[in-house]
Design a protein around this motif. Structure first.
Motif, short mmCIF file in Angstrom:
data_model
loop_
_atom_site.label_atom_id
_atom_site.label_comp_id
_atom_site.label_asym_id
_atom_site.label_seq_id
_atom_site.Cartn_x
_atom_site.Cartn_y
_atom_site.Cartn_z
N GLY A 16 0.96 -1.25 -0.09
CA GLY A 16 0.06 -0.11 -0.03
C GLY A 16 0.76 1.24 0.02
N LEU A 17 2.04 1.11 -0.42
CA LEU A 17 2.91 2.44 -0.43
C LEU A 17 3.44 2.62 -1.84
CD1 LEU A 17 5.27 1.68 2.84
CD2 LEU A 17 3.40 3.45 2.53
N THR A 18 3.43 3.72 -2.19
CA THR A 18 4.22 4.32 -3.22
C THR A 18 5.12 5.29 -3.10
OG1 THR A 18 2.66 6.06 -3.75
CG2 THR A 18 2.22 3.90 -4.62
N GLY A 19 6.11 5.47 -3.87
CA GLY A 19 7.18 6.42 -3.75
C GLY A 19 8.58 5.98 -4.28
N PHE A 20 9.56 6.46 -3.58
CA PHE A 20 10.73 6.18 -4.15
C PHE A 20 12.03 6.19 -2.88
CE2 PHE A 20 10.16 10.89 -4.81
CZ PHE A 20 11.54 11.23 -4.34
N ALA A 21 12.92 5.71 -3.06
CA ALA A 21 14.43 5.85 -2.42
C ALA A 21 15.43 6.29 -3.39
CB ALA A 21 14.89 4.56 -1.96
N LEU A 22 16.25 7.44 -3.05
CA LEU A 22 16.88 8.03 -3.86
C LEU A 22 18.32 8.50 -3.27
CD1 LEU A 22 17.67 9.96 -6.65
CD2 LEU A 22 16.42 11.79 -5.04
N ASN A 23 19.37 8.06 -3.79
CA ASN A 23 20.47 8.39 -3.13
C ASN A 23 20.82 9.94 -3.83
OD1 ASN A 23 21.53 5.87 -2.33
ND2 ASN A 23 22.67 5.61 -4.17
N ASP A 25 23.38 13.58 -3.25
CA ASP A 25 24.97 13.70 -3.75
C ASP A 25 25.85 13.76 -2.35
OD1 ASP A 25 24.37 13.90 -6.33
OD2 ASP A 25 24.40 15.99 -6.37
N ASP A 26 25.25 14.00 -1.13
CA ASP A 26 26.08 14.23 0.20
C ASP A 26 25.86 12.54 0.81
OD1 ASP A 26 23.43 13.78 1.13
OD2 ASP A 26 23.62 15.74 2.10
N GLY A 27 25.61 11.63 0.22
CA GLY A 27 25.64 10.23 0.82
C GLY A 27 24.40 10.03 1.58
N ARG A 28 23.53 10.78 1.60
CA ARG A 28 22.15 10.42 2.25
C ARG A 28 21.40 9.79 1.35
NH1 ARG A 28 19.45 15.36 4.27
NH2 ARG A 28 20.52 16.34 2.39
N VAL A 29 20.28 9.06 1.93
CA VAL A 29 19.15 8.52 0.85
C VAL A 29 17.89 9.21 1.34
CG1 VAL A 29 17.97 6.46 0.49
CG2 VAL A 29 20.30 6.23 1.02
N GLN A 30 17.35 9.65 0.44
CA GLN A 30 15.91 10.42 0.68
C GLN A 30 14.80 9.17 0.23
OE1 GLN A 30 15.04 13.37 -2.32
NE2 GLN A 30 13.15 14.12 -1.24
N VAL A 31 13.87 9.04 1.21
CA VAL A 31 13.03 8.16 1.08
C VAL A 31 11.56 9.10 1.12
CG1 VAL A 31 11.51 6.06 1.94
CG2 VAL A 31 13.94 6.34 1.86
N VAL A 32 10.83 8.88 -0.15
CA VAL A 32 9.32 9.45 -0.06
C VAL A 32 8.59 8.51 -0.13
CG1 VAL A 32 7.87 11.06 -1.34
CG2 VAL A 32 10.24 11.64 -1.21
N ALA A 33 7.48 8.32 0.56
CA ALA A 33 6.41 7.32 0.63
C ALA A 33 5.09 7.86 1.01
CB ALA A 33 6.69 6.26 1.93
N GLU A 34 4.12 7.27 0.19
CA GLU A 34 2.83 7.86 0.19
C GLU A 34 1.95 6.56 0.56
OE1 GLU A 34 1.53 10.08 -3.00
OE2 GLU A 34 2.76 11.79 -2.29
N GLY A 35 0.95 6.78 1.35
CA GLY A 35 0.00 5.55 1.59
C GLY A 35 -0.60 5.66 3.13
N ARG A 36 -1.13 4.92 3.68
CA ARG A 36 -2.07 4.86 4.85
C ARG A 36 -0.89 5.36 5.87
NH1 ARG A 36 -4.57 -0.56 5.07
NH2 ARG A 36 -4.30 -0.22 7.33
N ARG A 37 -1.39 6.07 6.81
CA ARG A 37 -0.53 6.59 8.00
C ARG A 37 0.14 5.29 8.43
NH1 ARG A 37 0.82 11.34 10.64
NH2 ARG A 37 -0.38 12.52 9.25
N GLU A 38 -0.68 4.38 8.91
CA GLU A 38 -0.10 2.89 9.57
C GLU A 38 1.06 2.46 8.78
OE1 GLU A 38 -1.73 -1.51 9.74
OE2 GLU A 38 -3.30 0.28 10.78
#
Length: 76
Positions: A16-23, A25-38
């Motif tokens: 039930g989640l959509t979104g992405f995980a992205l590297n 440039d500074d070494g961190r990973v950005q995770v964007v997730a949409e879906g039910r709060r739970e």
């Protein structure tokens, strides 16, 4: 397999989640997730756990109105 791949696999397992995980440039990973709060909380709990690959120094969460436009959960 890297952190982004495992994040995607976990998001798909939660379901039930959509979104992405992205590297960033500074070494961190950005995770964007949409879906039910739970389900988003389950992904956040995993990101904060000792079950993630590699080292997680911190998780910053930002809650906002879902923007949509994601098909599934991608590694970018």
């Amino acid at each position: 397999m890297g952190f982004r791949w495992f994040t995607r696999a976990n998001a798909l397992e939660i379901g039930g989640l959509t979104g992405f995980a992205l590297n960033l440039d500074d070494g961190r990973v950005q995770v964007v997730a949409e879906g039910r709060r739970e389900n988003c909380h389950r992904l956040l709990d995993w990101l904060r756990s000792d079950d993630t690959p590699g080292r997680v120094d911190g998780v910053t969460e930002i809650w906002d109105t879902p923007r949509g436009g994601y098909e599934g959960f991608e590694v970018r």
